[in-house]
Structures are given as C-alpha cells and as structure tokens.
Enzyme design. Structure first.
Site, mmCIF file in Angstrom:
data_model
loop_
_atom_site.group_PDB
_atom_site.id
_atom_site.type_symbol
_atom_site.label_atom_id
_atom_site.label_comp_id
_atom_site.label_asym_id
_atom_site.label_seq_id
_atom_site.Cartn_x
_atom_site.Cartn_y
_atom_site.Cartn_z
ATOM 1 N N HIS A 61 -10.819 9.392 8.896
ATOM 2 C CA HIS A 61 -10.596 7.951 8.855
ATOM 3 C C HIS A 61 -9.954 7.412 10.131
ATOM 4 C CE1 HIS A 61 -9.678 4.091 7.204
ATOM 5 N NE2 HIS A 61 -8.387 4.302 7.111
ATOM 6 N N ARG A 92 -0.847 8.829 2.551
ATOM 7 C CA ARG A 92 -2.224 9.304 2.622
ATOM 8 C C ARG A 92 -2.407 10.803 2.770
ATOM 9 N NH1 ARG A 92 -5.219 4.897 6.323
ATOM 10 N NH2 ARG A 92 -5.284 3.411 4.648
ATOM 11 N N GLU A 106 0.850 -1.199 0.000
ATOM 12 C CA GLU A 106 0.000 0.000 0.000
ATOM 13 C C GLU A 106 0.879 1.240 0.000
ATOM 14 O OE1 GLU A 106 -2.577 -0.556 3.404
ATOM 15 O OE2 GLU A 106 -3.966 -1.730 2.202
HETATM 16 C C1 LIG Z 1 -13.357 1.742 6.633
HETATM 17 C C2 LIG Z 1 -12.092 1.457 7.388
HETATM 18 C C3 LIG Z 1 -11.065 0.716 6.810
HETATM 19 C C4 LIG Z 1 -9.884 0.448 7.528
HETATM 20 N N1 LIG Z 1 -8.910 -0.333 6.958
HETATM 21 C C5 LIG Z 1 -7.809 -0.651 7.700
HETATM 22 C C6 LIG Z 1 -6.833 -1.556 7.188
HETATM 23 O O1 LIG Z 1 -6.962 -2.094 6.099
HETATM 24 N N2 LIG Z 1 -5.753 -1.837 7.974
HETATM 25 C C7 LIG Z 1 -5.571 -1.278 9.214
HETATM 26 O O2 LIG Z 1 -4.563 -1.566 9.875
HETATM 27 N N3 LIG Z 1 -6.494 -0.435 9.702
HETATM 28 C C8 LIG Z 1 -7.601 -0.125 8.998
HETATM 29 N N4 LIG Z 1 -8.544 0.724 9.523
HETATM 30 C C9 LIG Z 1 -8.349 1.229 10.878
HETATM 31 C C10 LIG Z 1 -8.641 0.109 11.865
HETATM 32 O O3 LIG Z 1 -9.815 -0.565 11.457
HETATM 33 C C11 LIG Z 1 -8.846 0.659 13.264
HETATM 34 O O4 LIG Z 1 -7.815 1.508 13.608
HETATM 35 C C12 LIG Z 1 -8.869 -0.489 14.263
HETATM 36 O O5 LIG Z 1 -9.854 -1.413 13.881
HETATM 37 C C13 LIG Z 1 -9.145 0.024 15.650
HETATM 38 O O6 LIG Z 1 -9.374 -1.082 16.483
HETATM 39 P P1 LIG Z 1 -9.808 -0.807 17.974
HETATM 40 O O7 LIG Z 1 -10.052 -2.141 18.579
HETATM 41 O O8 LIG Z 1 -8.828 0.089 18.614
HETATM 42 O O9 LIG Z 1 -11.175 0.016 17.851
HETATM 43 P P2 LIG Z 1 -12.608 -0.424 17.199
HETATM 44 O O10 LIG Z 1 -12.459 -1.571 16.296
HETATM 45 O O11 LIG Z 1 -13.207 0.796 16.670
HETATM 46 O O12 LIG Z 1 -13.413 -0.889 18.496
HETATM 47 C C14 LIG Z 1 -13.847 0.042 19.461
HETATM 48 C C15 LIG Z 1 -14.879 -0.629 20.324
HETATM 49 O O13 LIG Z 1 -15.149 0.145 21.490
HETATM 50 C C16 LIG Z 1 -16.548 0.180 21.717
HETATM 51 N N5 LIG Z 1 -16.844 1.380 22.514
HETATM 52 C C17 LIG Z 1 -16.525 2.662 22.227
HETATM 53 N N6 LIG Z 1 -16.948 3.462 23.211
HETATM 54 C C18 LIG Z 1 -17.546 2.688 24.147
HETATM 55 C C19 LIG Z 1 -18.191 2.950 25.385
HETATM 56 N N7 LIG Z 1 -18.346 4.190 25.880
HETATM 57 N N8 LIG Z 1 -18.705 1.909 26.077
HETATM 58 C C20 LIG Z 1 -18.616 0.633 25.594
HETATM 59 N N9 LIG Z 1 -18.012 0.339 24.426
HETATM 60 C C21 LIG Z 1 -17.480 1.348 23.709
HETATM 61 C C22 LIG Z 1 -17.131 0.199 20.320
HETATM 62 O O14 LIG Z 1 -18.487 -0.150 20.332
HETATM 63 C C23 LIG Z 1 -16.218 -0.826 19.639
HETATM 64 O O15 LIG Z 1 -16.648 -2.126 19.932
HETATM 65 C C24 LIG Z 1 -9.723 0.980 8.827
HETATM 66 C C25 LIG Z 1 -10.753 1.725 9.407
HETATM 67 C C26 LIG Z 1 -11.940 1.966 8.702
HETATM 68 C C27 LIG Z 1 -13.032 2.750 9.355
#
Ligand SMILES: Cc1cc2nc3c(=O)[nH]c(=O)nc-3n(C[C@H](O)[C@H](O)[C@H](O)COP(=O)(O)OP(=O)(O)OC[C@H]3O[C@@H](n4cnc5c(N)ncnc54)[C@H](O)[C@@H]3O)c2cc1C
Length: 531
Positions: A344, A283, A114
């Site tokens: 994003h 990006r 990428e």
């Molecule tokens: C469309 C898209 C494409 C992407 N593509 C890529 C990719 O190809 N490769 C890559 O590395 N990254 C990618 N990313 C970024 C990546 O998906 C995220 O950075 C990563 O998934 C974050 O994981 P996380 O577990 O930290 O948060 P999330 O997966 O967002 O999980 C957060 C969780 O916390 C919960 N939550 C939030 N607040 C509260 C609260 N007050 N009480 C209870 N629960 C709560 C939510 O409901 C959710 O379950 C992409 C993001 C998007 C939006």
C-alpha cells in the site's frame, strides 16, 4: 535534441507534485511532467482522508504522539511536530483550490477517526477524498499561466553535472524525458528539479496502488547518487477487497474506525487475540495478524463485518465502497466483506528534509517518494496526504525566494541523448516475464513476515535479474515498460538491502530471525549509487 527550460521542474501530478507546482508558480515558470494523464496517481485513489488537528479537544502533541507510536519511535520528533503543526495551512490550501470537505449538520467539520488515532482528526470528502482533491488541484493548475503541464511524459534519468563532464560539486540540472506518444526524447533544463513521483507498491504482486507506482523517482535519485533510506518499511494495507474481478480496491480503514470488526469465515472476531485494541490496532499489526490467521486456517481471506450499522448509514458514509461492493455482489448491510492485505505505502525513500532538500544540490523530493522522518517505521493512517501537502508548501518556501531559482541562464547545455547501438525491442515477452518474476519473488520472500534465508534468496535472484534488465535496457531503444522495469528492479534491490541491514523487528519490518525491537532506533541509510 530539443531542450525545454524552466525555473522549477516538477515530476509527478499527485498531491505532492500539483501542490508544489501551485506554490512555486508565484516565483517562476513551472513545468510539470507526468507519465500518464494528470489524474493517474495514488492520490486519486485515496479514500479515507487527510489528518489535521481541528477539534478543540484534540492537540498537535496528541497527533505527534500517535504518529511516533505508529512509527515505532523511529520518526524524527522535530519533523513529526513540524508537519503536524503545519497541517491546518495545508487543509486551507485545498479548500482554496475548491475542495469541499464533509461537514456536519451544525456546520462543523465532520472529522473521522482511523486506526492508531487517539482522536477524530481526519478530514474527508465522503470516501473519495483523493479523487476530489486531485480534481480540484487539476482545475486550479489549468488556470495558472505560469504552470505548463506535459502528460504522457516519462522521466528517463536525471542529468547530473558530473555525468556531463562539468567540474565543481555534483548537482542536478534537469532530466531526459521520453514523450510516450511521439517517442521523442528531449531534455528539461532547470536549476530546481522536484521529484514527486510517489511510491513503489507495484514491486509486489498484490498491491492496491495504480500502475504508476513503480518507484521511478526513488530509482532516479539512487542512480544520481542520492541517499535512500528506510526502504524496508513497506506498509501492507490490511483490507483490500478479495474478489477475482476487483483490482486494487481498498476497504478504507475508516470502515473499521466506524465500527467494522475483522472476523474469520465463521464470523468469529480474532483481532483481540493479537492486540488489545482489536480491529482498531495500527495497520502493521492488523496486516500481520490477518497474514497469520490466513496461514493458520489456510483460508484465502478474512472478513470485515459492519452489518450492525445498517444500510442507510453505510450508503451515506461510504457511498463509493458501498456501491463498489454491490457491483461485486457484496451487500455491506447484509454480507461479510472478504479482504486480504496488499502492498500500500512506501514509508522510506529519498532522504529529504521536511522542506524537500535531498543530499544532492538542485534535487528536491516531496510526498511518498521522500523519506522525511514523519512516518518512521510505519505510517499512521491519513498522514501521507498531509505530509505531501505540508512538504510541498515548505519546499516552495525554501526554493521560491532563493536566488538559485533564477539562475536559469547559468544552467549548462545538456548533451543530446545517445541511443548507441540500441535497436527497436522485438521481445516484449522478456520484459513482461521479468516484471512478473520481480513482483512474485518480492511477495514470496520480502513480504509481511521476513527471514534471513528468504531475504538472501531474494538478494541473489535480484542480482541476476538486475543484470538481465540492464542488458535488455542497453540493447534496445527505451520504452515506458523497460524504464519502469529498470526502476522496479532498483527499488526491489533497495528494499532487500535495507531489510538485510535491519537486525531487529520494528514497525513494518518483521523478521522471525530478530523478533525483538532493539533499544536504539536507527535509520537504514544507503549511500547513492556510484556507478
Ligand atoms: C488505494 C489507496 C488509498 C489511500 N488512502 C489514503 C488516505 O485515505 N489518506 C492518506 O493520507 N493517504 C492515502 N493513501 C496514500 C496516498 O494516496 C499517497 O501516499 C499520496 O497520494 C502520494 O502522493 P504523491 O503526490 O507523493 O504521489 P502520487 O499521487 O502517486 O503521484 C505520483 C506521480 O508521479 C508520476 N510519475 C511517477 N514516475 C514518473 C516518471 N518517471 N516520469 C513522470 N512522472 C512520473 C505519476 O504518474 C504520478 O502522477 C492511499 C493510497 C492508495 C493507493
């Protein structure tokens, strides 16, 4: 008021939360709460993949260097190396959960490339990598007895010893949680709270993030007094599908990695004007170039051209994107794909080490809500899932064997939630209006290109809005909408405050008033709220 006890309290069910829970389950009882269904999270939408050096021609040093370059040298070198080097263990953890990453015909990994990467090092599962990972983790979590999951449970605020009148160093001992179905508020009591709540993309009018991304964890930590840093670095994905019916559908960067070029409505390539790497530039440069091109031409969008690859290839390599585009009447094999930038990824967040420690005892932060020093001023594509995976593992290794994990009996009683004179809300229109106002003003004044004047205007307006949100919050009984609005308003203010402090342009923070990069890279650190 009911109190639920656990050894480890994980907030969030994305990659960071579920992986933390799976590792921590070897050490004690884990409670995961998540504000929607488990799969409602950014992780589920990730398309491109996960970085990990595996090709013999590639090296950790090269990956670390690409990460530092993308982050405009604001990343912390030792953290960057540590996380890149642990990535293979993270990928193994996912394979153990049952994720089947794409392979070539000869059985070797089908690694893709990428923007900003000097080698092929992205593991992927077609173009629905996040969905496949999330599904596999959910299946595994359901099988583990030591993990209890509560869906539709939203954390309201963290419980700090000082706020409940206890002496000694201030520490986090759990949280108040609202059950969205029954309306009941209960306390979770735990010596270890792990925030894995994701980013705050919803703070902007246009975003590819799902509705859960309201920055709750960052706001919770801020109110609890934790240090927050680098919030000015919001990554705008350059290529969100531009179609009135397509909500937050991304055309993954892997599409450019496989040869798509950005063109204007006449089919003319324009990226080389802005960067010698053309459509494969990082990006932030691509998003800014598109922003500038759209402002120059007055067009509503630009286009991606990958027609040269042919239908058979596109259908196999990008089945999800191909099908989605078709649903909107766009045939990738014949048509240009209309795209615009959209908020994003949140690079900054709760200041944390790679093993999750924050500035507050008892409180850890993992994944997108944390700022570990990996991304610096800009995230290299596909580094975020890798960070969530690795940091979940390292956090469990720090907390698991630590005796504090077993001090459940010593965690103090949590006083009942007080509703005061609050009454049921009868003016939901006010909440909707404040949401819209925050998101619109952030888009207009604190977007891809910034100026002192616009930031000052945003700060003034947000000050008033924060007061209005606060009044509303105390006047009415809490609802999920008011909780998210309150958190969104905090995140908006933190972004503006960090942006105002940075008097240079670096990575994702680009301001016309200070277009140059200063010689010495520095974090923007805000000390937690002391109200
Ligand atoms: C469309 C898209 C494409 C992407 N593509 C890529 C990719 O190809 N490769 C890559 O590395 N990254 C990618 N990313 C970024 C990546 O998906 C995220 O950075 C990563 O998934 C974050 O994981 P996380 O577990 O930290 O948060 P999330 O997966 O967002 O999980 C957060 C969780 O916390 C919960 N939550 C939030 N607040 C509260 C609260 N007050 N009480 C209870 N629960 C709560 C939510 O409901 C959710 O379950 C992409 C993001 C998007 C939006």
């Amino acid at each position: 008021m009911k109190t639920v006890d656990c050894d480890y309290f994980v907030v969030g069910s994305g990659m960071a939360g579920l992986m933390s829970a799976l590792h921590l389950a070897s050490y004690g009882r884990v409670l995961v709460v998540t504000k929607g269904r488990m799969r409602d999270c950014n992780t589920n939408f990730a398309q491109g993949g996960i970085c990990c050096v595996m090709d013999p021609a590639d090296t950790f040093d090269k990956h670390a260097r690409d990460t530092m370059i993308a982050g405009a040298w604001l990343g912390k070198t030792e953290v960057v190396h540590e996380i890149c080097e642990h990535a293979p263990e993270g990928i193994r953890d996912l394979i153990d959960c049952g994720v089947r990453f794409a392979k070539k015909r000869d059985g070797s990994w089908d690694l893709t490339r990428e923007g900003g990467h000097s080698a092929r090092r992205i593991f992927h599962a077609g173009d629905i990598t996040g969905e496949k990972c999330e599904a596999a983790m959910i299946r595994r979590v359901r099988d583990v007895k030591a993990i209890d999951v509560r869906e539709n449970a939203i954390v309201i605020d963290l419980v700090m010893t000082r706020r409940i009148g206890l002496g000694g160093p201030n520490r986090c001992v759990g949280a108040y949680v609202l059950d969205k179905m029954s309306g009941e508020i209960y306390a979770v009591r735990s010596p270890n709270t792990i925030l894995a709540t994701g980013g705050c993309g919803k703070v902007y009018l246009y975003t590819c993030n799902p509705d859960t991304a309201t920055g709750d964890g960052i706001a919770l930590a801020w109110r609890a007094g934790a240090k927050i840093e680098n919030m000015e670095f919001i990554q705008f994905h350059p290529t969100c599908l531009y179609h009135p019916l397509a909500r937050r559908f991304l055309i993954s960067e892997a599409v450019r990695g496989e040869g798509a070029v950005l063109v204007d409505r006449h089919g003319r390539e324009f990226m080389k004007k802005y960067d010698p790497r053309g459509s494969l530039a990082p990006r932030d440069i691509v998003a800014r170039s598109i922003d500038s091109e759209m402002k120059r031409t007055g067009d509503d969008c630009v286009y991606l051209d990958i027609r040269k690859k042919g239908r058979a290839y596109l259908m196999t390599r990008f089945p999800n994107i191909y099908q989605k585009c078709m649903e909107f009447g766009i045939d990738m094999a014949k048509d240009l794909i209309p795209v615009v930038p959209a908020a994003h990824y949140t690079c900054g967040g709760i200041q944390a080490t790679s093993d999750g420690a924050t500035s507050i005892p008892g409180l850890s932060a993992v994944g997108e809500c944390a700022s570990t020093g990996l991304h610096g001023a800009n995230r290299l594509a596909s580094n975020s899932l890798m960070e969530a995976l690795v940091c979940a593992r390292l956090t469990a290794a720090r907390l698991g064997p630590h005796p504090e994990a077993f001090m459940r009996g010593k965690v103090p009683e949590i006083p009942a939630w007080k509703t005061g004179a609050a009454v049921p809300p009868d003016e939901a229109v006010l909440v909707a209006h404040m949401w819209d106002e925050i998101r619109r003003l952030m888009w207009d004044y604190v977007g891809i290109v910034r100026t002192n004047k616009r930031l000052a205007r945003a700060a003034r307006r947000l000050k008033t809005l924060r007061r209005e949100v606060r009044d509303y919050y105390f006047r009415y009984l809490v609802t999920p909408d008011t909780l998210e609005l309150r958190n969104l308003a905090v995140c908006a203010e933190l972004i503006v405050r960090c942006a105002q402090r940075r008097r240079e342009s670096r990575g994702l923070h680009y301001t016309l008033d200070y277009p140059k990069q200063s010689k010495k890279p520095r974090e923007t650190v805000l000390d937690g709220y002391r109200g």
